[in-house]
Motif scaffolding. Structure first.
Motif, PDB file in Angstrom:
ATOM      1  N   GLN A   1       0.847  -1.180   0.000  1.00 29.20           N
ATOM      2  CA  GLN A   1       0.000   0.000   0.000  1.00 29.20           C
ATOM      3  C   GLN A   1       0.884   1.232   0.000  1.00 29.20           C
ATOM      4  OE1 GLN A   1      -2.477  -0.448   3.442  1.00 29.20           O
ATOM      5  NE2 GLN A   1      -3.804  -1.957   2.462  1.00 29.20           N
ATOM      6  N   PRO A   2       0.418   2.332  -0.579  1.00 27.91           N
ATOM      7  CA  PRO A   2       1.246   3.548  -0.660  1.00 27.91           C
ATOM      8  C   PRO A   2       1.781   4.022   0.689  1.00 27.91           C
ATOM      9  CG  PRO A   2      -0.714   3.790  -2.015  1.00 27.91           C
ATOM     10  CD  PRO A   2      -0.878   2.500  -1.263  1.00 27.91           C
ATOM     11  N   SER A   3       1.058   3.774   1.775  1.00 25.67           N
ATOM     12  CA  SER A   3       1.521   4.222   3.090  1.00 25.67           C
ATOM     13  C   SER A   3       2.756   3.452   3.569  1.00 25.67           C
ATOM     14  CB  SER A   3       0.396   4.090   4.119  1.00 25.67           C
ATOM     15  OG  SER A   3      -0.027   2.745   4.204  1.00 25.67           O
ATOM     16  N   PHE A   4       3.049   2.271   2.979  1.00 26.23           N
ATOM     17  CA  PHE A   4       4.202   1.464   3.395  1.00 26.23           C
ATOM     18  C   PHE A   4       5.366   1.529   2.401  1.00 26.23           C
ATOM     19  CE2 PHE A   4       0.636  -0.738   5.481  1.00 26.23           C
ATOM     20  CZ  PHE A   4       1.095  -0.705   6.783  1.00 26.23           C
ATOM     21  N   GLU A   5       5.231   2.276   1.310  1.00 23.89           N
ATOM     22  CA  GLU A   5       6.232   2.286   0.232  1.00 23.89           C
ATOM     23  C   GLU A   5       7.660   2.504   0.727  1.00 23.89           C
ATOM     24  OE1 GLU A   5       5.968   2.432  -3.409  1.00 23.89           O
ATOM     25  OE2 GLU A   5       3.979   1.552  -3.269  1.00 23.89           O
ATOM     26  N   ASN A   6       7.856   3.388   1.690  1.00 20.54           N
ATOM     27  CA  ASN A   6       9.212   3.715   2.151  1.00 20.54           C
ATOM     28  C   ASN A   6       9.665   2.878   3.338  1.00 20.54           C
ATOM     29  OD1 ASN A   6       9.372   5.727   0.199  1.00 20.54           O
ATOM     30  ND2 ASN A   6       8.412   7.228   1.552  1.00 20.54           N
ATOM     31  N   ARG A   7       8.813   1.955   3.833  1.00 24.27           N
ATOM     32  CA  ARG A   7       9.148   1.172   5.017  1.00 24.27           C
ATOM     33  C   ARG A   7       9.016  -0.322   4.736  1.00 24.27           C
ATOM     34  NH1 ARG A   7       5.144   2.711   9.097  1.00 24.27           N
ATOM     35  NH2 ARG A   7       3.844   3.256   7.351  1.00 24.27           N
ATOM     36  N   LEU A   8       9.620  -0.820   3.688  1.00 22.31           N
ATOM     37  CA  LEU A   8       9.494  -2.227   3.317  1.00 22.31           C
ATOM     38  C   LEU A   8      10.476  -3.143   4.047  1.00 22.31           C
ATOM     39  CD1 LEU A   8       8.973  -1.926  -0.539  1.00 22.31           C
ATOM     40  CD2 LEU A   8       7.259  -2.329   1.220  1.00 22.31           C
ATOM     41  N   GLN A   9      11.456  -2.595   4.755  1.00 24.98           N
ATOM     42  CA  GLN A   9      12.512  -3.378   5.386  1.00 24.98           C
ATOM     43  C   GLN A   9      11.980  -4.472   6.306  1.00 24.98           C
ATOM     44  OE1 GLN A   9      15.721  -3.019   4.666  1.00 24.98           O
ATOM     45  NE2 GLN A   9      16.482  -4.534   6.090  1.00 24.98           N
ATOM     46  N   SER A  10      11.090  -4.163   7.232  1.00 25.38           N
ATOM     47  CA  SER A  10      10.589  -5.149   8.188  1.00 25.38           C
ATOM     48  C   SER A  10       9.091  -5.381   8.038  1.00 25.38           C
ATOM     49  CB  SER A  10      10.889  -4.689   9.613  1.00 25.38           C
ATOM     50  OG  SER A  10      12.274  -4.592   9.799  1.00 25.38           O
ATOM     51  N   LEU A  11       8.571  -5.090   6.876  1.00 25.78           N
ATOM     52  CA  LEU A  11       7.138  -5.221   6.633  1.00 25.78           C
ATOM     53  C   LEU A  11       6.739  -6.688   6.527  1.00 25.78           C
ATOM     54  CD1 LEU A  11       4.473  -3.726   6.013  1.00 25.78           C
ATOM     55  CD2 LEU A  11       5.085  -3.882   3.598  1.00 25.78           C
ATOM     56  N   GLN A  12       5.733  -7.101   7.297  1.00 18.51           N
ATOM     57  CA  GLN A  12       5.232  -8.476   7.225  1.00 18.51           C
ATOM     58  C   GLN A  12       4.335  -8.572   6.002  1.00 18.51           C
ATOM     59  OE1 GLN A  12       3.299 -10.005  10.733  1.00 18.51           O
ATOM     60  NE2 GLN A  12       2.386 -11.672   9.608  1.00 18.51           N
ATOM     61  N   ILE A  13       4.688  -9.463   5.082  1.00 18.09           N
ATOM     62  CA  ILE A  13       3.928  -9.622   3.846  1.00 18.09           C
ATOM     63  C   ILE A  13       2.714 -10.514   4.076  1.00 18.09           C
ATOM     64  CG2 ILE A  13       4.014 -10.519   1.492  1.00 18.09           C
ATOM     65  CD1 ILE A  13       7.019  -9.825   1.539  1.00 18.09           C
ATOM     66  N   GLY A  14       2.897 -11.580   4.809  1.00 16.83           N
ATOM     67  CA  GLY A  14       1.809 -12.517   5.046  1.00 16.83           C
ATOM     68  C   GLY A  14       2.225 -13.575   6.040  1.00 16.83           C
TER      69      GLY A  14
END
Length: 142
Positions: free
Chosen positions: A29-42
């Motif tokens: 989502q656009p709100s997470f574009e700059n914070r993908l480092q520790s983002l839980q995908i699923g």
């Protein structure tokens, strides 16, 4: 250029990694574009009694299987080291040499080759005949 590859984890002790192969595109989502480092995908699950895997991403569920690769793939980490020989000879002080450190090995991939199943339905959707039958059989007479 000469690049040295070394394994610092010891013979037979390299951690096993796996590849998750999806058909399609996973977009943040656009709100997470700059914070993908520790983002839980699923959430990836494997029921203990089955050889299939389920991968839940948002409101979508994928079902996949574990597949062996024809050739293993190494996971490498690039390390830049100062080249001390050139420094002593009066060469470029910023000269560096590169080593690759093996940090893992990939022998399998989890392949999700079917379309995702929606986990929620729309508000206007009518229940199927099977859902109607199970709902009516669960009612108890008063």
């Amino acid at each position: 250029m000469h690049i040295q590859v070394k394994c610092s984890c010891g013979e037979g002790n390299c951690p096993e990694w796996a590849i998750v192969e999806l058909q399609g595109v996973v977009e943040a989502q656009p709100s997470f574009e700059n914070r993908l480092q520790s983002l839980q995908i699923g959430v990836l699950c494997r029921p203990s009694s089955q050889e299939s895997y389920t991968f839940t991403i948002g409101y979508h569920e994928l079902i996949g299987t574990k597949v062996s690769l024809k050739k293993p793939i190494l996971v490498l980490k690039k390390i830049k080291l100062r080249n001390e020989d050139e420094e002593e000879d009066g060469g470029d002080v910023d000269a560096t040499r590169v080593e690759l450190d093996m940090i893992g090995i990939i022998r399998h991939k989890i392949l999700f080759k079917t379309r995702p199943k929606a986990l929620i339905s729309s508000k206007g959707a009518q229940p199927s005949a099977k859902e109607k039958a199970s709902a009516s059989s669960s009612k108890t007479p008063h």
